[in-house]
Design a protein around this motif. Structure first.
Motif, PDB file in Angstrom:
ATOM      1  N   LEU A   1      15.342   2.036  -5.879  1.00 38.59           N
ATOM      2  CA  LEU A   1      16.690   2.057  -5.346  1.00 38.59           C
ATOM      3  C   LEU A   1      17.487   0.970  -6.071  1.00 38.59           C
ATOM      4  N   GLY A   2      18.662   0.647  -5.614  1.00 34.70           N
ATOM      5  CA  GLY A   2      19.448  -0.400  -6.253  1.00 34.70           C
ATOM      6  C   GLY A   2      19.077  -1.789  -5.747  1.00 34.70           C
ATOM      7  N   SER A   3      19.559  -2.816  -6.452  1.00 37.06           N
ATOM      8  CA  SER A   3      19.457  -4.223  -6.021  1.00 37.06           C
ATOM      9  C   SER A   3      18.026  -4.685  -5.811  1.00 37.06           C
ATOM     10  N   GLY A   4      17.085  -4.168  -6.620  1.00 27.59           N
ATOM     11  CA  GLY A   4      15.698  -4.600  -6.523  1.00 27.59           C
ATOM     12  C   GLY A   4      14.947  -4.022  -5.339  1.00 27.59           C
ATOM     13  N   ARG A   5      15.500  -2.980  -4.726  1.00 22.89           N
ATOM     14  CA  ARG A   5      14.836  -2.349  -3.582  1.00 22.89           C
ATOM     15  C   ARG A   5      14.043  -1.126  -4.041  1.00 22.89           C
ATOM     16  N   PHE A   6      13.026  -0.775  -3.246  1.00 16.83           N
ATOM     17  CA  PHE A   6      12.153   0.339  -3.605  1.00 16.83           C
ATOM     18  C   PHE A   6      11.759   1.138  -2.373  1.00 16.83           C
ATOM     19  N   LEU A   7      11.434   2.412  -2.616  1.00 17.14           N
ATOM     20  CA  LEU A   7      10.745   3.233  -1.626  1.00 17.14           C
ATOM     21  C   LEU A   7       9.271   3.276  -1.992  1.00 17.14           C
ATOM     22  N   LEU A   8       8.422   3.316  -0.977  1.00 13.06           N
ATOM     23  CA  LEU A   8       6.987   3.460  -1.182  1.00 13.06           C
ATOM     24  C   LEU A   8       6.465   4.341  -0.057  1.00 13.06           C
TER      25      LEU A   8
ATOM     26  N   ARG B   1      16.773  14.595   4.197  1.00  9.02           N
ATOM     27  CA  ARG B   1      17.554  13.431   3.767  1.00  9.02           C
ATOM     28  C   ARG B   1      17.168  12.258   4.666  1.00  9.02           C
ATOM     29  N   LEU B   2      16.914  11.096   4.055  1.00  9.57           N
ATOM     30  CA  LEU B   2      16.589   9.902   4.813  1.00  9.57           C
ATOM     31  C   LEU B   2      17.866   9.119   5.086  1.00  9.57           C
ATOM     32  N   LEU B   3      18.114   8.857   6.356  1.00  3.13           N
ATOM     33  CA  LEU B   3      19.304   8.122   6.775  1.00  3.13           C
ATOM     34  C   LEU B   3      18.895   6.761   7.336  1.00  3.13           C
ATOM     35  N   PRO B   4      19.818   5.787   7.373  1.00  2.00           N
ATOM     36  CA  PRO B   4      19.467   4.459   7.879  1.00  2.00           C
ATOM     37  C   PRO B   4      18.914   4.514   9.297  1.00  2.00           C
ATOM     38  N   GLY B   5      18.058   3.537   9.599  1.00  5.90           N
ATOM     39  CA  GLY B   5      17.495   3.444  10.929  1.00  5.90           C
ATOM     40  C   GLY B   5      16.344   4.382  11.196  1.00  5.90           C
ATOM     41  N   GLY B   6      15.718   4.891  10.137  1.00  2.00           N
ATOM     42  CA  GLY B   6      14.566   5.755  10.313  1.00  2.00           C
ATOM     43  C   GLY B   6      14.889   7.196  10.640  1.00  2.00           C
TER      44      GLY B   6
ATOM     45  N   ARG C   1       0.846  -1.196   0.000  1.00  4.28           N
ATOM     46  CA  ARG C   1       0.000   0.000   0.000  1.00  4.28           C
ATOM     47  C   ARG C   1       0.877   1.240   0.000  1.00  4.28           C
ATOM     48  N   GLY C   2       0.656   2.118  -0.975  1.00  2.05           N
ATOM     49  CA  GLY C   2       1.417   3.354  -1.064  1.00  2.05           C
ATOM     50  C   GLY C   2       0.999   4.153  -2.276  1.00  2.05           C
ATOM     51  N   GLU C   3       1.216   5.446  -2.211  1.00  2.00           N
ATOM     52  CA  GLU C   3       0.783   6.348  -3.283  1.00  2.00           C
ATOM     53  C   GLU C   3       1.902   6.711  -4.232  1.00  2.00           C
ATOM     54  N   ARG C   4       3.119   6.805  -3.717  1.00  2.00           N
ATOM     55  CA  ARG C   4       4.241   7.277  -4.527  1.00  2.00           C
ATOM     56  C   ARG C   4       5.447   6.406  -4.249  1.00  2.00           C
ATOM     57  N   GLY C   5       6.189   6.046  -5.313  1.00  2.00           N
ATOM     58  CA  GLY C   5       7.328   5.161  -5.148  1.00  2.00           C
ATOM     59  C   GLY C   5       8.576   5.679  -5.818  1.00  2.00           C
TER      60      GLY C   5
ATOM     61  N   TRP D   1       8.435   3.825   3.319  1.00  2.00           N
ATOM     62  CA  TRP D   1       8.944   2.500   3.668  1.00  2.00           C
ATOM     63  C   TRP D   1       9.913   2.033   2.588  1.00  2.00           C
ATOM     64  N   GLU D   2      10.942   1.318   2.995  1.00  2.00           N
ATOM     65  CA  GLU D   2      11.864   0.691   2.049  1.00  2.00           C
ATOM     66  C   GLU D   2      11.617  -0.812   2.050  1.00  2.00           C
ATOM     67  N   TYR D   3      11.433  -1.384   0.850  1.00  2.00           N
ATOM     68  CA  TYR D   3      11.202  -2.820   0.697  1.00  2.00           C
ATOM     69  C   TYR D   3      12.302  -3.424  -0.161  1.00  2.00           C
ATOM     70  N   ASP D   4      12.651  -4.688   0.130  1.00  2.00           N
ATOM     71  CA  ASP D   4      13.630  -5.366  -0.705  1.00  2.00           C
ATOM     72  C   ASP D   4      12.926  -6.058  -1.873  1.00  2.00           C
ATOM     73  N   ARG D   5      13.666  -6.821  -2.664  1.00  2.00           N
ATOM     74  CA  ARG D   5      13.140  -7.408  -3.889  1.00  2.00           C
ATOM     75  C   ARG D   5      12.054  -8.458  -3.638  1.00  2.00           C
ATOM     76  N   ASP D   6      11.949  -8.931  -2.399  1.00  2.00           N
ATOM     77  CA  ASP D   6      10.912  -9.901  -2.047  1.00  2.00           C
ATOM     78  C   ASP D   6       9.716  -9.252  -1.353  1.00  2.00           C
ATOM     79  N   GLY D   7       9.764  -7.913  -1.237  1.00  2.00           N
ATOM     80  CA  GLY D   7       8.669  -7.220  -0.578  1.00  2.00           C
ATOM     81  C   GLY D   7       8.779  -7.191   0.927  1.00  2.00           C
ATOM     82  N   THR D   8       9.955  -7.487   1.456  1.00  2.00           N
ATOM     83  CA  THR D   8      10.176  -7.453   2.902  1.00  2.00           C
ATOM     84  C   THR D   8      10.545  -6.043   3.342  1.00  2.00           C
ATOM     85  N   LEU D   9       9.927  -5.570   4.407  1.00  2.00           N
ATOM     86  CA  LEU D   9      10.206  -4.231   4.915  1.00  2.00           C
ATOM     87  C   LEU D   9      11.625  -4.179   5.478  1.00  2.00           C
ATOM     88  N   VAL D  10      12.396  -3.184   5.006  1.00  2.00           N
ATOM     89  CA  VAL D  10      13.796  -3.034   5.411  1.00  2.00           C
ATOM     90  C   VAL D  10      13.987  -1.859   6.359  1.00  2.00           C
TER      91      VAL D  10
END
Length: 290
Positions: free
Chosen positions: A129-136, A188-193, A122-126, A147-156
Motif C-alpha cells: 500500500l502507500g506510505s510504507g504500509r502493507f497487506l499480509l 472490497r476491503l473497507l476501513p474498520g474490518g 506471519r502470512g502467505e501472500r502480501g 492484516w494491514e501493517y504500517d511501516r513499523d510492523g504495527t497492526l492497523v
C-alpha cells in the motif's frame, strides 16, 4: 468449448463493457512440468526505481542498476515474493522444513535502505500500500484473514478475507478459500474490518487475475473468463472450458496479457495418471469499452 459469439460480441457482455474475440484455440499433451508455475532464473522478486530485490534460499539481496549489491540479509527460508513501499520491503518466504503451516515460512519486513529487519510476521501472500504500509494474508486452520501493517510492523486493520489482492481504487480481493462449495467472492476491503461482497465465484482457488487499465479485473473462474469492474459489477466474457467446481483440483489456470492480446491456459491433470497432462489454451483479443 467456446461459447459462440453473436454479431462480434460475447453473449452476456453489456454495451460499454470489455469484450473479447477468440482468435485461436489449441490443445496439446504435456508432462508434469506443465503444471508447475516457475520464476525465470535471475528475475527479481520486486523492483522500485533503480533497485531490485532478489531472493535465494537463505538470503535476500538488494541490487542497484549498476549491479552493485547494496545489502544482503539472511533469512531462514526461501523468498518467494517481495513488495516495496516507501523505504520498506515485505518479503514472504517458504520454509525449508515442513511445519504445522505446511511450507509457510516467515514474512520479513525490512528497511529498504540497508536490509535491517524491522519485524517478523506471519502470512502467505502480501501487497504494498502507500506510505510504507502493507497487506499480509493467510488461509487455513480456521484462518481466512488479511492484516494491514504500517511501516513499523504495527497492526492497523484486519479483515475476514483472503486471496489475490488488487490495489488501486481502494482494496479489492479475489478470494480463494479452498472450500467446496466455495464461499469465495470478489470483495472490497473497507476501513474498520468491513468487507463489501461482490459476485460469488465457483472456483475455490482461482489463478492470479489480471487488472486492466480502467481497474477491471479479469478472472478465470472454473474455465469461464469473467470481468469484474471497480464497482464489483460482473460480466461473463467467454465460457472457454467450463469445469465443475469439484473437478477443479485437476486444473491449473493462467492468464497472460501482451498488448491487446490475452492468453488463457488451463492445464488439466489426468484423473488416474498424475504424470499426464493436457494443456488447453486460447488466444483472445481484448476490446475496450465503447
Amino acid at each position: 468449448m467456446v461459447r459462440p459469439e453473436e454479431n462480434g460480441r460475447t453473449p452476456g457482455a453489456a454495451s460499454g463493457a470489455w469484450r473479447v474475440t477468440v482468435l485461436k484455440q489449441e490443445r496439446r499433451k504435456a508432462g508434469p512440468q506443465a503444471y508447475e508455475p516457475s520464476r525465470r532464473q535471475g528475475e527479481p522478486l520486486a523492483r522500485r526505481d533503480d533497485l531490485r530485490v532478489h531472493g535465494t534460499a537463505g538470503k535476500i539481496s538488494c541490487i542497484d542498476a549498476s549491479g552493485h549489491t547494496r545489502w544482503t540479509t539472511p533469512c531462514s527460508g526461501v523468498p518467494n515474493a517481495a513488495h516495496i513501499s516507501r523505504g520498506r520491503v515485505l518479503v514472504t518466504t517458504d520454509s525449508l522444513a515442513y511445519t504445522p503451516w505446511g511450507n509457510l515460512g516467515p514474512a520479513l519486513l525490512l528497511d529498504l535502505a540497508d536490509g535491517t529487519l524491522i519485524t517478523e510476521l506471519r502470512g502467505e501472500r502480501g501487497a504494498a500500500l502507500g506510505s510504507g504500509r502493507f497487506l499480509l494474508g493467510l488461509e487455513g486452520y480456521d484462518v481466512f484473514d488479511t492484516w494491514e501493517y504500517d511501516r513499523d510492523g504495527t497492526l492497523v486493520d484486519s479483515w475476514r478475507s483472503y486471496g489475490h489482492y488488487v490495489i488501486g481504487t481502494g482494496i479489492r480481493v479475489v478470494e480463494t478459500d479452498r472450500n467446496l462449495p466455495t464461499r469465495s467472492h470478489v470483495v472490497r476491503l473497507l476501513p474498520g474490518g468491513t468487507v463489501e461482497r461482490g459476485p460469488l465465484l465457483t472456483d475455490p482457488l482461482t489463478p492470479r487475475p489480471l487488472v486492466l487499465s480502467d481497474g477491471t479485473i479479469l478472472i478465470l473462474d472454473s474455465g469461464v473468463l469473467r470481468a469484474v469492474g471497480r464497482r464489483l459489477e460482473d460480466t461473463v466474457l467467454a465460457e472457454l472450458l467450463p469445469v465443475a467446481p469439484e473437478e477443479m483440483w485437476r486444473y491449473h489456470g493462467r492468464l497472460h496479457r501482451a498488448g491487446d492480446k490475452l492468453t488463457v491456459s488451463l492445464t488439466e491433470r489426468h484423473p488416474d495418471r498424475p504424470d499426464k497432462h493436457t494443456v488447453h489454451s486460447w488466444t483472445l483479443v481484448l476490446h475496450p469499452p465503447r
